[in-house]
Motif scaffolding. Structure first.
Motif, PDB file in Angstrom:
ATOM      1  N   SER A  74       1.247  -0.954  -0.094  1.00  0.00           N
ATOM      2  CA  SER A  74       0.314   0.089  -0.227  1.00  0.00           C
ATOM      3  C   SER A  74       1.231   1.261   0.308  1.00  0.00           C
ATOM      4  CB  SER A  74      -1.052  -0.460   1.380  1.00  0.00           C
ATOM      5  OG  SER A  74      -0.111  -0.063   2.733  1.00  0.00           O
ATOM      6  N   ALA A  75       1.935   0.706   0.238  1.00  0.00           N
ATOM      7  CA  ALA A  75       2.723   2.425  -0.234  1.00  0.00           C
ATOM      8  C   ALA A  75       3.545   2.697  -1.293  1.00  0.00           C
ATOM      9  CB  ALA A  75       4.269   1.622   1.335  1.00  0.00           C
ATOM     10  N   PRO A  76       3.421   4.019  -1.426  1.00  0.00           N
ATOM     11  CA  PRO A  76       3.886   4.741  -2.566  1.00  0.00           C
ATOM     12  C   PRO A  76       4.659   4.618  -3.025  1.00  0.00           C
ATOM     13  CG  PRO A  76       3.657   6.609  -1.620  1.00  0.00           C
ATOM     14  CD  PRO A  76       2.542   5.235  -0.786  1.00  0.00           C
ATOM     15  N   LEU A  77       5.082   3.358  -4.302  1.00  0.00           N
ATOM     16  CA  LEU A  77       7.032   3.501  -4.356  1.00  0.00           C
ATOM     17  C   LEU A  77       7.997   4.621  -5.003  1.00  0.00           C
ATOM     18  CD1 LEU A  77       7.112  -0.243  -5.688  1.00  0.00           C
ATOM     19  CD2 LEU A  77       7.332  -0.203  -3.885  1.00  0.00           C
ATOM     20  N   GLU A  78       7.008   5.185  -4.951  1.00  0.00           N
ATOM     21  CA  GLU A  78       7.577   6.942  -5.691  1.00  0.00           C
ATOM     22  C   GLU A  78       7.514   7.746  -4.535  1.00  0.00           C
ATOM     23  OE1 GLU A  78       2.921   7.815  -5.614  1.00  0.00           O
ATOM     24  OE2 GLU A  78       4.606   5.694  -6.378  1.00  0.00           O
ATOM     25  N   LYS A  79       7.026   6.899  -3.938  1.00  0.00           N
ATOM     26  CA  LYS A  79       7.736   8.362  -2.204  1.00  0.00           C
ATOM     27  C   LYS A  79       8.748   7.734  -1.593  1.00  0.00           C
ATOM     28  CE  LYS A  79       4.545  11.061  -3.671  1.00  0.00           C
ATOM     29  NZ  LYS A  79       4.710  13.010  -4.271  1.00  0.00           N
ATOM     30  N   ILE A  80       8.183   6.209  -0.988  1.00  0.00           N
ATOM     31  CA  ILE A  80       8.466   5.437  -0.307  1.00  0.00           C
ATOM     32  C   ILE A  80      10.108   5.116  -0.639  1.00  0.00           C
ATOM     33  CG2 ILE A  80       8.554   3.325  -0.468  1.00  0.00           C
ATOM     34  CD1 ILE A  80       6.976   5.410   2.441  1.00  0.00           C
ATOM     35  N   CYS A  81      10.781   5.642  -1.660  1.00  0.00           N
ATOM     36  CA  CYS A  81      12.044   5.218  -1.944  1.00  0.00           C
ATOM     37  C   CYS A  81      12.739   5.802  -1.393  1.00  0.00           C
ATOM     38  CB  CYS A  81      12.464   4.825  -3.187  1.00  0.00           C
ATOM     39  SG  CYS A  81      11.748   6.581  -3.980  1.00  0.00           S
ATOM     40  N   LEU A  82      12.908   6.609  -1.048  1.00  0.00           N
ATOM     41  CA  LEU A  82      13.876   8.065   0.139  1.00  0.00           C
ATOM     42  C   LEU A  82      14.206   7.701   1.042  1.00  0.00           C
ATOM     43  CD1 LEU A  82      12.148   9.986  -2.124  1.00  0.00           C
ATOM     44  CD2 LEU A  82      12.712  11.402  -0.335  1.00  0.00           C
ATOM     45  N   LEU A  83      13.127   6.461   1.619  1.00  0.00           N
ATOM     46  CA  LEU A  83      13.538   6.433   3.391  1.00  0.00           C
ATOM     47  C   LEU A  83      14.659   4.627   2.733  1.00  0.00           C
ATOM     48  CD1 LEU A  83       9.704   5.665   4.667  1.00  0.00           C
ATOM     49  CD2 LEU A  83      11.710   7.102   5.523  1.00  0.00           C
ATOM     50  N   SER A  84      15.021   4.407   1.620  1.00  0.00           N
ATOM     51  CA  SER A  84      15.820   3.615   1.644  1.00  0.00           C
ATOM     52  C   SER A  84      17.480   4.296   1.711  1.00  0.00           C
ATOM     53  CB  SER A  84      16.160   3.100   0.256  1.00  0.00           C
ATOM     54  OG  SER A  84      16.764   2.341  -0.289  1.00  0.00           O
ATOM     55  N   CYS A  85      17.372   5.184   2.482  1.00  0.00           N
ATOM     56  CA  CYS A  85      18.445   6.113   2.560  1.00  0.00           C
ATOM     57  C   CYS A  85      18.559   7.338   3.369  1.00  0.00           C
ATOM     58  CB  CYS A  85      19.703   6.385   1.154  1.00  0.00           C
ATOM     59  SG  CYS A  85      21.022   6.771   2.112  1.00  0.00           S
ATOM     60  N   GLY A  86      18.584   8.275   2.613  1.00  0.00           N
ATOM     61  CA  GLY A  86      18.595   9.684   3.050  1.00  0.00           C
ATOM     62  C   GLY A  86      17.469   9.508   4.215  1.00  0.00           C
TER      63      GLY A  86
END
Length: 377
Positions: A164-176
């Motif tokens: 349910s998490a939007p992949l185009e936003k949540i990618c930022l939690l992968s690092c920064g």
């Protein structure tokens, strides 16, 4: 896809340090034991990608595919993988978690001895590459290489998240964003009513500011030489903006004066060892804590007068905000979905994959926070 499981796909290939990336067709091997192959959906450009791309230190590991802050969908799994299956939504991890080594088992650290930061352009398991062009190896970055339509990572270097998490936003939690929030919460454990100074107001620095605001810091001083960052910083909790170029005194003296002796917490998010010294000098005696998050582009040695420490100041480092990536990231995703943390406002640009060089130029010129690169569907 060919019969032996090799995928041919497009990737942004850097042929040499600092040279523009070319979108080329690469061959990607199937996942080996304990690995997964991911269809990358979105990947964002982090400053450490830019720093590594500009560095002349490792000419032997080119051609190379950069990128490490990404979201995607599992395409296939290798032998022995039980925690992922085809179709799972995942975030990639530039530093993994094996769950078994001394560091992982200690509960005291997120520095995995097996799947830690990979600097040689290969996979953790067999020290080989999964990418190739005409039979010749194409090297990885942080064992992730997300500037590709598909990539292979160790299963310990990915975390399953809710679909349910939007992949185009949540990618930022992968690092920064996760790195900044963790530095404020886990590493510094900022207390309510405290004074905080943040050096460098990029995505990581502004995530520290957001974390400090959510912890109830009474004053959050942002320091940056780019005056255009002043207004944007306020939205993330910065109460005072200081540009060192606007002051006759060294900036640490200005901070000491306006805080009555120094901040409770200082964060170095620039990637400059000289700034670490400045941050230490901006902290108060007795309990001032300086946390360094930046990756230095040159001169890795730190110089500081011993008296700063003798008077009770502390300097500590922070990798990925102290989060254990597989264990802790799902809770940050949940916080985002509950609107308890902000991610969307860090995204200043959404770009197509073929415009990836524009993202590098925007970051080099200081004209973006995060550029999200959307891979072809």
């Amino acid at each position: 896809m060919s019969s032996n499981g090799v995928i041919r796909c497009k990737a942004a290939v850097a042929r040499a340090a600092g040279e523009p990336m070319m979108i080329e067709e690469v061959e990607l091997s199937p996942p080996q034991p304990m690995e997964i192959r991911i269809k990358v959906v979105c990947t964002s450009l982090c400053r450490s990608d830019l720093t590594a791309w500009l560095s002349q230190a490792q000419p032997q590991i080119y051609p190379r595919i950069f990128g490490h802050e990404a979201s995607g969908i599992v395409e296939s799994v290798g032998q022995g993988v039980t925690e992922f299956e085809e179709g799972d939504h995942v975030l990639t991890l530039f530093t993994g978690e094996c769950m078994k080594c001394r560091q992982c088992a200690s509960g005291k650290s997120n520095i995995c001895l097996v799947l830690g930061l990979e600097r040689q352009g290969v996979m953790h398991s067999d020290k080989q590459t999964r990418f190739s062009i005409k039979g010749k190896p194409v090297y990885h970055y942080c064992a992730v290489s997300s500037f590709s339509e598909y990539t292979v990572v160790h299963s310990g270097c990915a975390v399953k998240i809710t679909s349910s998490a939007p992949l185009e936003k949540i990618c930022l939690l992968s690092c920064g964003v996760a790195a900044g929030l963790g530095a404020a919460w886990r590493v510094a454990n900022i207390s309510e009513g405290s004074t905080v100074v943040v050096f460098g107001l990029g995505t990581v620095g502004l995530s520290v500011a957001q974390g400090a605001r959510l912890r109830g810091a009474s004053r959050i001083i942002g320091v940056d030489t780019n005056p255009e960052k002043s207004e944007r910083a306020k939205a993330f909790g910065v109460t005072d903006f200081l540009n060192p170029n606007d002051h006759d005194q060294p900036i640490q003296q200005v901070i000491n004066r306006i805080t009555d002796g120094g901040a409770d917490y200082a964060f170095e998010c620039v990637g400059d060892t000289g700034t670490i010294t400045t941050a230490l000098q901006s902290c108060c005696a007795g309990w001032g804590l300086t946390v360094t998050l930046g990756v230095p582009k040159e001169k890795p040695e730190i110089t500081a007068h011993y008296g700063l420490f003798l008077s009770g100041r502390t300097l500590t480092g922070s990798l990925f905000g102290g989060w254990k990536p597989k264990s802790d990231l799902p809770s940050l995703v949940d916080m985002y979905l509950k609107k308890e943390i902000e991610i969307d406002d860090y995204i200043t640009h959404n770009l197509k994959f073929e415009d990836i060089n524009n993202a590098f130029e925007l970051m080099r010129q200081g004209k973006c926070l995060r550029c999200v690169i959307h891979m072809p569907k």
